[in-house]
Write an enzyme that holds these catalytic residues in place. Structure first.
Site: not given
Ligand code: G6P
Ligand code: MG
Length: 220
Positions: A8, A10, A45, A48, A115
């Site tokens: 993963d 973030d 995880g 958005r 993400s």
């Molecule tokens: C990761 C993070 C989430 C976030 C997601 C989407 O999974 O843990 O907190 O909402 O990514 O990220 P983005 O950068 O596409 O908004």
């Molecule tokens: Mg994470």
């Protein structure tokens, strides 16, 4: 045998989880409510758009699809602002050394992140070339806890799910790994990441031997 490691982004490779939280909190505040760090755990995880839905439900708000799109866009702008100054210094403790050991052990690597900013972040921290495969939010249709992101990574690396170990800081991410039939190492607290096969505070506390031992352990 273990052939590939799936990471993963973030909260595992880089310290961006805090910036997601700050940007969402700022958005909630403009809507007249607040979110806590504890509440934020369930957003880790999660994509958005799904995160936005969870936060709006928490605030008891019902809004139009247009308004939702505007809020998601605004949150991402704030998030990008927060990460714009990011450098390799944001790489989490133990990650760089761990990758040296991974390469020495000739294991394949994939990124498995929901993400859409994953590639941008990997560029900023200078780790874009450290992964044999990158699966991010632009390549999947279902977010964690659906296993799609990790199954796609395994497929691109030409390995079976049971030959993979996933590294995750999120409850939803550990669940995705387990649902995909993979081993899961949790980065964080054992009391939170209860489904993980092993939990460590950070990659600095983990050796390659311990990773290989995982597949030897008898599981119910
Ligand atoms: C990761 C993070 C989430 C976030 C997601 C989407 O999974 O843990 O907190 O909402 O990514 O990220 P983005 O950068 O596409 O908004
Ligand atoms: Mg994470």
């Amino acid at each position: 045998p273990i052939k590939a490691l799936l990471f993963d982004l973030d909260g595992v490779i880089v310290d961006t989880a805090i910036y997601h939280y700050q940007a969402w909190r700022r958005m909630a505040n403009t809507l007249g409510f607040d979110i806590t760090e504890e509440f934020n755990e369930q957003l880790k995880g999660i994509s958005r758009t799904e995160s936005l839905e969870i936060i709006l439900a928490h605030g008891g708000l019902t809004i139009s699809e247009d308004h939702k799109l505007a809020l998601a866009t605004q949150k991402n702008e704030w998030y990008l602002e927060l990460i714009s100054q990011m450098t390799p210094a944001a790489i989490l403790p133990g990650v760089t050394d761990f990758f040296v050991a991974v390469k020495a052990a000739h294991l394949k690597t994939a990124l498995g992140s929901v993400s859409k900013n994953a590639r941008l972040i990997l560029e900023r921290i200078g780790m874009i070339d450290d992964f044999d495969s990158i699966i991010d939010g632009t390549k999947i249709s279902r977010g964690k806890p659906d296993p799609e992101v990790f199954l796609k990574g395994a497929a691109e690396l030409h390995v079976r799910p049971d030959e993979c170990v996933v590294f995750e800081d999120a409850v939803a991410g550990v669940e995705a790994a387990k649902r995909g039939g993979m081993l899961a190492v949790g980065i964080g607290l054992p009391s939170v990441l209860t489904q993980a096969d092993l939990v460590v505070p950070s990659l600095a506390q983990l050796t390659m031997e311990e990773v290989f031992t995982l597949s030897a352990v008898d599981r119910p």
